[in-house]
Write a protein that holds these residues in place. Structure first.
Motif, short mmCIF file in Angstrom:
data_model
loop_
_atom_site.label_atom_id
_atom_site.label_comp_id
_atom_site.label_asym_id
_atom_site.label_seq_id
_atom_site.Cartn_x
_atom_site.Cartn_y
_atom_site.Cartn_z
N THR A 95 31.48 -27.03 -13.15
CA THR A 95 32.22 -28.10 -13.07
C THR A 95 31.73 -29.54 -13.46
O THR A 95 32.47 -30.19 -13.60
N ASP A 96 30.60 -29.45 -13.94
CA ASP A 96 30.08 -30.91 -14.56
C ASP A 96 30.67 -30.98 -16.00
O ASP A 96 29.98 -30.07 -16.78
N VAL A 97 31.13 -31.81 -16.39
CA VAL A 97 31.89 -32.07 -17.78
C VAL A 97 30.46 -32.17 -18.62
O VAL A 97 30.31 -31.95 -19.83
N SER A 98 29.34 -33.05 -18.15
CA SER A 98 28.25 -33.09 -19.05
C SER A 98 27.40 -31.77 -19.27
O SER A 98 26.79 -31.87 -20.41
N ALA A 99 27.57 -30.85 -18.61
CA ALA A 99 26.98 -29.59 -18.99
C ALA A 99 27.42 -29.06 -20.14
O ALA A 99 26.83 -28.08 -20.65
N SER A 100 28.57 -29.36 -20.81
CA SER A 100 29.17 -29.03 -21.91
C SER A 100 28.39 -29.81 -23.18
O SER A 100 28.77 -29.43 -24.38
N MET A 101 27.80 -30.74 -22.87
CA MET A 101 27.18 -31.55 -24.03
C MET A 101 25.95 -30.67 -24.78
O MET A 101 25.64 -29.53 -24.53
N VAL A 126 33.50 -44.28 -18.76
CA VAL A 126 32.13 -44.45 -18.31
C VAL A 126 31.99 -45.90 -17.32
O VAL A 126 32.96 -46.52 -17.50
N LEU A 127 31.43 -45.68 -16.42
CA LEU A 127 31.25 -46.78 -15.62
C LEU A 127 29.71 -47.07 -15.08
O LEU A 127 29.04 -46.21 -15.19
N PHE A 128 29.58 -48.39 -14.67
CA PHE A 128 28.39 -48.77 -14.05
C PHE A 128 28.59 -49.26 -12.54
O PHE A 128 29.72 -49.73 -12.47
N THR A 129 27.95 -48.80 -11.74
CA THR A 129 27.98 -49.35 -10.34
C THR A 129 26.66 -49.99 -9.79
O THR A 129 25.60 -49.57 -10.30
N TRP A 245 27.34 -44.07 -14.84
CA TRP A 245 28.06 -42.82 -14.65
C TRP A 245 28.82 -42.67 -16.06
O TRP A 245 30.00 -43.15 -16.50
N GLY A 246 28.12 -41.72 -17.17
CA GLY A 246 28.69 -41.58 -18.41
C GLY A 246 29.74 -40.96 -18.54
O GLY A 246 30.23 -40.95 -19.46
N SER A 247 29.95 -39.96 -17.33
CA SER A 247 31.41 -39.35 -17.50
C SER A 247 31.88 -39.43 -16.09
O SER A 247 32.17 -38.44 -15.42
N ALA A 248 32.32 -40.75 -15.59
CA ALA A 248 32.65 -41.04 -14.23
C ALA A 248 33.80 -40.27 -14.13
O ALA A 248 34.17 -39.37 -12.91
N PHE A 249 35.07 -40.09 -14.88
CA PHE A 249 36.22 -39.34 -14.61
C PHE A 249 36.72 -39.47 -16.06
O PHE A 249 36.51 -40.22 -17.03
#
Length: 362
Positions: A95-101, A126-129, A245-249
């Motif tokens: 379910t984590d999109v970054s796992a596909s990297m 991408v976002l920063f909080t 958040w490199g892949s926030a949504f």
């Protein structure tokens, strides 16, 4: 939003707005608690690093735990830890999109390329909080602010959220950057070292002195420019925390000239990865006459499956990155539910077929 006023997931114009009571983490914690009660084994603080299909057809997963599993651990420290076996499994759900990297990314799970390549193509936001705990209350007569600033997109007072009114004596605010600022920042400081190709963790000092400082200055500027100059300068912050958040949504599909993969006029590429660089995004479905009459507006729902399935290998991918709906929790949850129903049906049919094949003829 594009063509409209300030908007962040429907805030402030579209009501009601929902959040987890006691914090958004209560939602996944509640789901995990129910899963445990049903007999599921939950491994916390563990990151899957590789997956290999065995001759039996099952999957052998290997992973790391502890500091090596986290994004902010230095690469040289994480690289010293070798993945350990996590066990064999009949099916794998990602379910984590970054796992596909690719393998350079800390979150890479070694997903088969035939599946991973179909997920990586979706344009990311991408976002920063930043979280600031101010020593004194900011005398702002608002608890949440959506802006049309180039750097600050949204700000919310923690104590205004259900279950958190008495969480701390300090005045805590969460600030969310714009995609425009974040995309420019990761181009300036990319997540992958352009020389060595190694993953670059988000270190606290960088976040505090870089993105957090930028967001704080933007917050003060927005307050002052909106007619609340009496609230500045802001009180001293007793605590500062930040997150990249490199892949926030995913970038919304079919909105603002974007295609089904979220690519559009504001798409930029950083080291081969597509990001949206708009100052703000339309993330809530547009209101319609049907919705005004109390009916559900389903015009944005795609008839195609909102998950990926390889039934032969029993590898599945779910989440809002696989959905044609608006980015966020709802699309992610619906994708997960649809994938779960499909998997249960597929495994049940497989079990029934095996039972029939093994039954002696009468």
């Amino acid at each position: 939003a594009e063509g409209g006023g300030p908007d962040f997931f429907g805030v402030p114009a579209r009501q009601p707005v929902y959040c987890g009571v006691g914090g958004m983490n209560q939602l996944p914690l509640g789901i995990l608690s129910e899963a445990r009660a049903l007999g599921a084994d939950i491994l916390s603080g563990v990151r899957v690093a590789s997956m290999a299909r065995l001759s039996s057809g099952r999957w052998l997963l290997s992973g790391t735990e502890g500091k090596a599993a986290y994004h902010d651990t230095r690469e040289e420290e994480a690289a010293r830890v070798s993945p350990d076996s996590l066990g064999e499994f009949d099916a794998v759900i990602v379910t984590d999109v970054s796992a596909s990297m690719a393998s350079w990314h800390r979150a890479s799970a070694g997903v088969p390329e035939a599946i991973a390549s179909r997920v990586r193509g979706r344009t990311r936001v991408v976002l920063f909080t930043a979280l600031f705990a101010f020593e004194r209350p900011i005398k702002l007569p608002l608890d949440a602010v959506s802006t049309q600033d180039n750097e600050l997109w949204f700000a919310a007072r923690t104590s205004s959220k259900p279950g958190l009114s008495d969480a701390t004596m300090l005045d805590c605010w969460t600030l969310v950057s714009t995609p425009k600022y974040a995309a420019a920042e990761i181009e300036r400081v990319p997540m992958q070292d352009p020389k060595t190709g190694a993953f670059r963790p988000q270190e606290p000092a960088y976040l505090r002195d870089g993105p957090c400082a930028v967001l704080l200055a933007a917050f003060q500027r927005v307050i002052e420019q909106s007619g609340h100059a009496d609230c500045v300068p802001l009180p001293r912050a007793a605590y500062i925390g930040g997150q990249r958040w490199g892949s926030a949504f995913p970038a919304p599909a079919g909105v603002g000239g974007r295609d089904a993969k979220g690519r559009g006029p504001s798409t930029v590429e950083v080291l081969g990865v597509a990001y949206d660089s708009a100052a703000s995004l339309e993330l809530a479905p547009a209101a319609s006459a049907a919705a005004d009459m109390g009916e559900v507006d389903a015009s944005w729902i795609s008839p195609t499956p909102d998950f990926l399935a390889d039934d032969e290998q029993r590898v599945y991918y779910a989440g809002d990155y696989l959905s044609s709906g608006p980015p966020g929790v709802e699309s992610a949850a619906l994708s997960g539910l649809d994938a779960a129903r499909h998997i249960v049906k597929t495994l049940s049919l497989s079990a029934a077929s095996s039972a029939c094949a093994g039954r002696a003829p009468s």
